[in-house]
Design an enzyme around this catalytic site. Structure first.
Site, PDB file in Angstrom:
ATOM      1  N   LYS A  39       0.973  -1.165   0.022  1.00 17.78           N
ATOM      2  CA  LYS A  39      -0.061   0.072   0.044  1.00 17.78           C
ATOM      3  C   LYS A  39       0.820   1.253   0.048  1.00 17.78           C
ATOM      4  O   LYS A  39       0.372   2.344  -0.275  1.00 17.78           O
ATOM      5  CB  LYS A  39      -0.813   0.136   1.501  1.00 17.78           C
ATOM      6  CG  LYS A  39      -1.921  -1.186   1.374  1.00 17.78           C
ATOM      7  CD  LYS A  39      -2.554  -0.847   2.538  1.00 17.78           C
ATOM      8  CE  LYS A  39      -3.517  -1.988   2.779  1.00 17.78           C
ATOM      9  NZ  LYS A  39      -4.157  -1.949   4.272  1.00 17.78           N
ATOM     10  N   GLY A  40       2.069   1.031   0.428  1.00 18.30           N
ATOM     11  CA  GLY A  40       2.844   2.177   0.788  1.00 18.30           C
ATOM     12  C   GLY A  40       3.092   3.199  -0.430  1.00 18.30           C
ATOM     13  O   GLY A  40       3.197   4.531  -0.151  1.00 18.30           O
ATOM     14  N   GLU A  95       8.100   1.990  -5.929  1.00 21.45           N
ATOM     15  CA  GLU A  95       8.133   1.364  -4.169  1.00 21.45           C
ATOM     16  C   GLU A  95       8.179   2.922  -3.374  1.00 21.45           C
ATOM     17  O   GLU A  95       8.688   3.762  -3.685  1.00 21.45           O
ATOM     18  CB  GLU A  95       9.544   0.901  -3.750  1.00 21.45           C
ATOM     19  CG  GLU A  95       9.191  -0.715  -4.080  1.00 21.45           C
ATOM     20  CD  GLU A  95       8.625  -1.371  -2.702  1.00 21.45           C
ATOM     21  OE1 GLU A  95       7.955  -0.714  -1.961  1.00 21.45           O
ATOM     22  OE2 GLU A  95       8.790  -2.685  -2.656  1.00 21.45           O
ATOM     23  N   ASP A  96       7.565   2.704  -2.091  1.00 24.55           N
ATOM     24  CA  ASP A  96       7.783   3.643  -1.184  1.00 24.55           C
ATOM     25  C   ASP A  96       9.083   3.846  -0.408  1.00 24.55           C
ATOM     26  O   ASP A  96       9.839   4.684  -0.329  1.00 24.55           O
ATOM     27  CB  ASP A  96       6.657   3.571  -0.093  1.00 24.55           C
ATOM     28  CG  ASP A  96       6.753   2.172   0.804  1.00 24.55           C
ATOM     29  OD1 ASP A  96       7.363   1.180   0.092  1.00 24.55           O
ATOM     30  OD2 ASP A  96       5.899   2.069   1.706  1.00 24.55           O
ATOM     31  N   ASP A  99      14.376  -1.195   1.918  1.00 24.53           N
ATOM     32  CA  ASP A  99      15.190  -1.300   3.132  1.00 24.53           C
ATOM     33  C   ASP A  99      16.077  -2.476   3.025  1.00 24.53           C
ATOM     34  O   ASP A  99      17.337  -2.104   2.595  1.00 24.53           O
ATOM     35  CB  ASP A  99      13.995  -1.680   4.263  1.00 24.53           C
ATOM     36  CG  ASP A  99      14.375  -1.945   5.698  1.00 24.53           C
ATOM     37  OD1 ASP A  99      15.682  -1.371   5.978  1.00 24.53           O
ATOM     38  OD2 ASP A  99      13.784  -2.256   6.497  1.00 24.53           O
ATOM     39  N   LYS A 127      17.011   3.009   2.653  1.00 26.60           N
ATOM     40  CA  LYS A 127      17.866   2.846   3.792  1.00 26.60           C
ATOM     41  C   LYS A 127      18.856   2.003   3.636  1.00 26.60           C
ATOM     42  O   LYS A 127      18.961   0.408   3.647  1.00 26.60           O
ATOM     43  CB  LYS A 127      16.828   2.130   5.114  1.00 26.60           C
ATOM     44  CG  LYS A 127      15.902   2.818   5.545  1.00 26.60           C
ATOM     45  CD  LYS A 127      15.492   2.430   6.868  1.00 26.60           C
ATOM     46  CE  LYS A 127      14.140   1.633   6.742  1.00 26.60           C
ATOM     47  NZ  LYS A 127      13.406   1.413   7.967  1.00 26.60           N
ATOM     48  N   PHE A 148      13.166   3.533  11.598  1.00 27.39           N
ATOM     49  CA  PHE A 148      11.648   3.179  11.283  1.00 27.39           C
ATOM     50  C   PHE A 148      10.910   4.498  10.804  1.00 27.39           C
ATOM     51  O   PHE A 148      10.676   5.254  11.504  1.00 27.39           O
ATOM     52  CB  PHE A 148      10.831   2.236  12.046  1.00 27.39           C
ATOM     53  CG  PHE A 148       9.895   1.802  11.370  1.00 27.39           C
ATOM     54  CD1 PHE A 148      10.055   0.421  10.561  1.00 27.39           C
ATOM     55  CD2 PHE A 148       8.518   2.122  11.469  1.00 27.39           C
ATOM     56  CE1 PHE A 148       8.842  -0.265  10.017  1.00 27.39           C
ATOM     57  CE2 PHE A 148       7.291   1.604  10.931  1.00 27.39           C
ATOM     58  CZ  PHE A 148       7.580   0.456  10.200  1.00 27.39           C
ATOM     59  N   VAL A 149      10.550   4.756   9.543  1.00 28.03           N
ATOM     60  CA  VAL A 149       9.906   5.865   9.381  1.00 28.03           C
ATOM     61  C   VAL A 149       8.420   5.765   8.851  1.00 28.03           C
ATOM     62  O   VAL A 149       8.079   4.410   8.376  1.00 28.03           O
ATOM     63  CB  VAL A 149      10.502   6.553   8.027  1.00 28.03           C
ATOM     64  CG1 VAL A 149      11.846   7.159   8.474  1.00 28.03           C
ATOM     65  CG2 VAL A 149      10.781   5.848   6.937  1.00 28.03           C
ATOM     66  N   ASP A 155       3.486   3.204   6.799  1.00 27.58           N
ATOM     67  CA  ASP A 155       2.669   3.070   8.106  1.00 27.58           C
ATOM     68  C   ASP A 155       3.461   2.201   9.041  1.00 27.58           C
ATOM     69  O   ASP A 155       4.723   1.529   8.814  1.00 27.58           O
ATOM     70  CB  ASP A 155       1.517   1.964   7.690  1.00 27.58           C
ATOM     71  CG  ASP A 155       1.970   0.617   7.434  1.00 27.58           C
ATOM     72  OD1 ASP A 155       2.953   0.226   6.636  1.00 27.58           O
ATOM     73  OD2 ASP A 155       1.318  -0.284   8.082  1.00 27.58           O
ATOM     74  N   ARG A 161      -0.249   6.781   7.543  1.00 27.07           N
ATOM     75  CA  ARG A 161      -0.248   6.806   6.149  1.00 27.07           C
ATOM     76  C   ARG A 161      -0.644   8.232   5.705  1.00 27.07           C
ATOM     77  O   ARG A 161       0.073   8.687   4.556  1.00 27.07           O
ATOM     78  CB  ARG A 161      -0.815   5.810   5.280  1.00 27.07           C
ATOM     79  CG  ARG A 161      -0.371   4.358   5.554  1.00 27.07           C
ATOM     80  CD  ARG A 161      -1.156   3.401   4.528  1.00 27.07           C
ATOM     81  NE  ARG A 161      -1.145   2.076   5.029  1.00 27.07           N
ATOM     82  CZ  ARG A 161      -0.025   1.319   4.466  1.00 27.07           C
ATOM     83  NH1 ARG A 161       0.984   1.766   4.013  1.00 27.07           N
ATOM     84  NH2 ARG A 161      -0.081  -0.012   4.868  1.00 27.07           N
TER      85      ARG A 161
HETATM   86  P1  IMP Z   1      12.665  -4.686   2.214  1.00 22.49           P
HETATM   87  O1  IMP Z   1      12.087  -5.746   1.608  1.00 22.49           O
HETATM   88  O2  IMP Z   1      13.181  -4.769   3.279  1.00 22.49           O
HETATM   89  O3  IMP Z   1      13.494  -3.647   1.132  1.00 22.49           O
HETATM   90  O4  IMP Z   1      11.333  -3.879   2.526  1.00 22.49           O
HETATM   91  C1  IMP Z   1      10.151  -3.195   1.649  1.00 22.49           C
HETATM   92  C2  IMP Z   1       8.971  -2.719   2.395  1.00 22.49           C
HETATM   93  O5  IMP Z   1       9.094  -2.807   3.725  1.00 22.49           O
HETATM   94  C3  IMP Z   1       8.561  -1.535   2.050  1.00 22.49           C
HETATM   95  O6  IMP Z   1       7.976  -1.540   0.722  1.00 22.49           O
HETATM   96  C4  IMP Z   1       7.679  -1.151   3.189  1.00 22.49           C
HETATM   97  O7  IMP Z   1       6.399  -1.593   3.241  1.00 22.49           O
HETATM   98  C5  IMP Z   1       8.432  -1.850   4.529  1.00 22.49           C
HETATM   99  N1  IMP Z   1       9.209  -1.137   5.278  1.00 22.49           N
HETATM  100  C6  IMP Z   1      10.568  -0.928   5.359  1.00 22.49           C
HETATM  101  N2  IMP Z   1      11.055  -0.121   6.044  1.00 22.49           N
HETATM  102  C7  IMP Z   1      10.194   0.515   6.603  1.00 22.49           C
HETATM  103  C8  IMP Z   1       9.790   1.761   7.344  1.00 22.49           C
HETATM  104  O8  IMP Z   1      10.814   2.321   7.955  1.00 22.49           O
HETATM  105  N3  IMP Z   1       8.569   2.231   7.430  1.00 22.49           N
HETATM  106  C9  IMP Z   1       7.537   1.625   7.123  1.00 22.49           C
HETATM  107  N4  IMP Z   1       7.697   0.507   5.984  1.00 22.49           N
HETATM  108  C10 IMP Z   1       8.795   0.083   6.015  1.00 22.49           C
END
Ligand code: IMP
Length: 175
Positions: A39-40, A95-96, A99, A127, A148-149, A155, A161
């Protein structure tokens, strides 16, 4: 929970405009299929496409990897897929935040098997300290510290959100 502002509404809007202009230049003469990861992405993508001066279509996918936790499980589950095939299209994944990189890495591999004409990534946030899978981010808004943002689509346990800026939940801020 108190929120500490990290990136202001004005900074976000300025950056989104720049990203839209860059994408417009890079895809001149082409049609774009903008695929948002829900959803982000929903606020970012809504603003971004209004700065892209090209013929484009929009689609959405949804994957889960986090549940209500703040730490990546490393497991990516496809909840729903695009409604139109991406074969022979110029696909821009939106993507939002990236991470660990696990989600976008999985999506890139999955999408590549469907033979798009091209496949690129646009993310509002990155990040880098948390990287587990290195991926090329073709269009990036902001590099942020390993906090964590929330806000502007992101969210925590489904909330925050609707904030027009990006912030850090106080319990996650520096002491
Ligand atoms: P990744 O697979 O670890 O890169 O994470 C990607 C997904 O994790 C993002 O699309 C977010 O939905 C969620 N996510 C990662 N870090 C954060 C954060 O700091 N705040 C909120 N959602 C996060």
């Amino acid at each position: 929970m108190p929120v500490i502002p990290l990136i202001s509404q004005e900074e976000i809007q300025q950056k989104v405009q720049e990203l839209g202009q860059k994408i417009t230049q890079d895809y001149q003469g082409k049609e774009l299929d903008v695929v948002g990861v829900l959803k982000g992405c929903f606020l970012f993508m809504a603003d971004l496409i209004r700065h892209i001066q090209l013929p484009l279509t929009c689609d959405f996918i949804r994957v889960s990897s986090y549940g209500d936790q703040k730490v990546s499980s490393g497991v990516v589950r496809f909840d729903f897929d695009v409604t139109q095939p991406i074969t022979n299209k110029h696909v821009l994944l939106v993507e939002d935040i990236i991470d660990t990189g696990l989600t976008i890495n999985y999506l890139l591999q999955n999408f590549q098997t469907r033979n798009p004409a091209s496949l690129k990534v646009c993310s509002l946030l990155h990040k880098p300290e948390n990287t587990r899978k290195k991926v090329q981010i073709d269009y990036l808004g902001f590099t942020i510290p390993n906090k964590f943002v929330i806000g502007y689509g992101l969210d925590f346990a489904g909330k925050y959100r609707n904030l027009p800026y990006v912030g850090i939940l106080e319990e996650d801020a520096e002491p």
